[in-house]
Design an enzyme around this catalytic site. Structure first.
Site, short mmCIF file in Angstrom:
data_model
loop_
_atom_site.label_atom_id
_atom_site.label_comp_id
_atom_site.label_asym_id
_atom_site.label_seq_id
_atom_site.Cartn_x
_atom_site.Cartn_y
_atom_site.Cartn_z
CB CYS A 17 23.21 19.97 44.33
SG CYS A 17 23.09 20.90 45.87
CB SER A 19 22.01 20.78 36.63
OG SER A 19 21.82 22.00 37.30
P1 4NP Z 1 19.79 20.93 43.06
O1 4NP Z 1 19.58 20.86 44.66
O2 4NP Z 1 18.40 21.02 42.45
O3 4NP Z 1 20.45 19.64 42.74
O4 4NP Z 1 20.62 22.15 42.80
C1 4NP Z 1 18.82 21.78 45.37
C2 4NP Z 1 19.38 22.97 45.75
C3 4NP Z 1 18.65 23.88 46.49
C4 4NP Z 1 17.36 23.57 46.85
C5 4NP Z 1 16.79 22.37 46.47
C6 4NP Z 1 17.53 21.47 45.72
N1 4NP Z 1 16.62 24.49 47.64
O5 4NP Z 1 15.49 24.13 48.03
O6 4NP Z 1 17.08 25.60 47.89
#
Ligand code: 4NP
Length: 159
Positions: A17, A19
């Site tokens: 999301c 990065s």
């Molecule tokens: P990101 O968001 O760190 O911005 O890519 C997330 C994507 C997946 C998860 C958590 C945050 N997850 O828990 O799977």
């Protein structure tokens, strides 16, 4: 002005999301600004290894003219601390995770991306994964502001 091409790594938790969005935004905006940089992104977690960025991140980004071509999720690896000049975390949790992995001689490369957005109220890019579509707009708003700040810092050599 320095003539060295900077290598910048954007970091979040899942690398699907925030990065990847930072990578897409910074690639376009730095190119538009005439700055030569190498950008990549990675996660501190490997749950989404090799997946494409989240569809919500892609559609929010595309509406603003950003492309996510060729991006797939990967976990940060030890060589990244050597290879990149600047390693910017989206939030404090991920900055802490980085600081526990990073060799002492490279710790100066670590920081929060929103250090380059001092005029916003936020100091972290919040995790949008479990929220609604508004969260993705807020994420990209913050990333655009921080990208402009980082471009200025590179242009004026104040990194
Ligand atoms: P990101 O968001 O760190 O911005 O890519 C997330 C994507 C997946 C998860 C958590 C945050 N997850 O828990 O799977």
């Amino acid at each position: 002005m320095t003539l060295t091409r900077k290598a910048i790594l954007f970091i979040c938790l899942g690398n699907i999301c925030r990065s990847p969005t930072a990578e897409a935004v910074f690639k376009k905006r730095s190119k538009d600004a005439g700055i030569s940089v190498w950008c990549d992104s990675a996660g501190t977690g490997a749950w989404h290894q090799d997946e494409r960025p989240d569809k919500r991140a892609i559609s929010t980004g595309r509406k603003r003219g950003y492309r996510f071509t060729g991006q797939t999720s990967r976990k940060i690896e030890p060589s990244d601390f050597e290879d990149f000049d600047l390693i910017l975390a989206m939030d404090k949790q991920n900055l802490l995770a980085l600081s526990t992995m990073c060799p002492q001689e490279h710790v100066h490369k670590l920081g929060l991306f929103l250090d380059y957005a001092p005029h916003t109220d936020a100091d972290e890019v919040p995790d949008p994964y479990y929220g609604g579509p508004d969260g993705f707009d807020h994420v990209i708003d913050l990333i655009e502001i921080a990208s402009e700040g980082l471009i200025k810092a590179i242009k004026f050599d104040t990194l």
